[in-house]
Motif scaffolding. Structure first.
Motif, mmCIF file in Angstrom:
data_model
loop_
_atom_site.group_PDB
_atom_site.id
_atom_site.type_symbol
_atom_site.label_atom_id
_atom_site.label_comp_id
_atom_site.label_asym_id
_atom_site.label_seq_id
_atom_site.Cartn_x
_atom_site.Cartn_y
_atom_site.Cartn_z
ATOM 1 N N LYS A 41 75.627 44.834 42.345
ATOM 2 C CA LYS A 41 76.753 45.275 43.380
ATOM 3 C C LYS A 41 77.922 44.473 42.969
ATOM 4 N N SER A 42 77.760 43.324 43.194
ATOM 5 C CA SER A 42 79.123 42.530 42.808
ATOM 6 C C SER A 42 79.594 42.640 41.526
ATOM 7 N N THR A 43 78.595 42.656 40.528
ATOM 8 C CA THR A 43 78.948 42.976 39.091
ATOM 9 C C THR A 43 79.692 44.260 39.246
ATOM 10 N N PRO A 82 86.621 38.807 47.768
ATOM 11 C CA PRO A 82 85.230 38.422 46.896
ATOM 12 C C PRO A 82 84.139 38.287 48.241
ATOM 13 N N GLN A 83 83.036 38.083 47.701
ATOM 14 C CA GLN A 83 81.879 37.733 48.488
ATOM 15 C C GLN A 83 81.754 36.423 48.943
ATOM 16 N N SER A 84 82.199 35.458 48.229
ATOM 17 C CA SER A 84 82.490 34.274 48.914
ATOM 18 C C SER A 84 83.598 33.407 48.096
ATOM 19 N N ASP A 161 83.458 43.047 48.906
ATOM 20 C CA ASP A 161 82.147 42.579 48.581
ATOM 21 C C ASP A 161 81.624 41.866 49.857
ATOM 22 N N GLU A 162 80.762 42.644 50.541
ATOM 23 C CA GLU A 162 80.258 42.118 51.570
ATOM 24 C C GLU A 162 81.010 41.437 52.842
ATOM 25 N N PRO A 163 82.141 42.255 52.876
ATOM 26 C CA PRO A 163 83.341 41.707 53.966
ATOM 27 C C PRO A 163 82.932 41.438 55.428
HETATM 28 MG MG LIG Z 1 76.805 40.247 45.691
#
Ligand SMILES: [Mg+2]
Ligand SMILES: Nc1ncnc2c1ncn2[C@@H]1O[C@H](COP(=O)(O)OP(=O)(O)OP(=O)(O)O)[C@@H](O)[C@H]1O
Length: 263
Positions: A41-43, A82-84, A161-163
């Motif tokens: 997913k992030s990619t 970003p996710q983190s 990304d996973e907010p």
């Molecule tokens: Mg991810």
């Protein structure tokens, strides 16, 4: 603005992490990406934001190859959250959000930029933190600062990304409502990776479900979030409750082995 991802392949090493990824995003549409840890997913989101360069395939914005568009122009079109963020540049919350205005400002920020920053700080309920160092905020507060920065950027497409991964339930709903509102009223679009299937079901117009770098299925939440897909993608037996007129509600029951036996 319309986004089209065609046959994208990506690998960090020799092992492919994205295979034949295809998706379309219409204006004023919210697309959710679900799938287990490591699904890609992030990619996929980072390929769209050009942080990563796919080895094959193309990404088109209104028919134009994204890689042919200048970086500053791209930053006006795509806003990435970003996710983190493990390493955060020390700056106040206000200045961090102001950085989101960079694609729009010349040498100096104007009063209008400052007002925009105050607007989004208020929208995300973090105006009290404006003068605090970003490194001295909590995980959930920091997550809202990055969302604020992307909103200050006023992009046509938000890549999230996973907010909501660090947010309490009240702020989860608030952030989702803010994004949904922008998608409807400002007619921007959003792509959002999210683990919470119920948030995905409730807020996304369309979903893709990924596993092992492939998109297993794409469609409306009721088409994608079936007990069969949840079992084959996550190895979890789930009850899917279809409420009258509403989106499906997913109740995970137990983890099952790939061969179907209980763990
Ligand atoms: Mg991810
Ligand atoms: N920088 C990297 N170098 C090598 N492999 C990587 C790198 N980043 C991610 N991977 C691998 O690529 C695959 C996809 O990772 P990705 O981060 O896209 O998954 P994800 O679906 O976002 O997972 P999560 O739900 O845990 O965030 C995983 O197998 C992961 O280990």
């Amino acid at each position: 603005m319309k986004l089209k991802v065609e046959n994208v392949e990506f690998s960090y090493t020799s092992v492919p992490v994205l295979t034949d990824a295809c998706l379309e995003l219409a204006q004023s549409e919210m697309l959710g990406i679900v799938g287990p840890n490591g699904a890609g997913k992030s990619t996929l989101i980072r390929c769209i934001d050009r942080i990563l360069k796919p080895q094959r395939g193309s990404i088109l914005l209104d028919g134009e190859e994204l890689r042919h568009i200048g970086m500053r122009e791209t930053a006006k079109k795509l806003g990435y959250i970003p996710q983190s963020a493990s390493q955060v540049f020390p700056a106040t919350v206000f200045d961090t959000v102001l950085m989101g205005r960079r694609p729009h400002i010349g040498w100096r920020s104007s009063e209008k930029d400052n007002e925009k920053v105050l607007d989004v700080l208020q929208m995300l309920n973090i105006e009290d933190l404006a003068m605090r160092d970003i490194n001295e905020t909590s995980g959930g507060q920091q997550q809202r600062v990055f969302i604020a920065r992307a909103l200050a950027q006023e992009p046509d497409i938000l890549l999230l990304d996973e907010p909501t991964s660090n947010l309490d339930i009240q702020h989860q709903l608030e952030v989702m409502e803010i994004i949904k509102d922008l998608v409807v009223k400002k007619r921007i679009s959003a792509i959002m990776a999210v683990h919470d299937l119920n948030l995905a079901s409730r807020y996304a117009d369309r979903l893709i479900i990924m596993k092992g770098g492939r998109i297993v299925e794409a469609g409306s939440p009721p088409d994608v979030l079936t007990p069969e897909n949840i079992r084959s993608v996550y190895g979890v037996e789930a009850e899917v409750i279809n409420r009258n007129g509403g989106m499906p509600y997913i109740l995970p029951i137990r983890s099952v082995r790939q061969d179907g036996r209980r763990k």
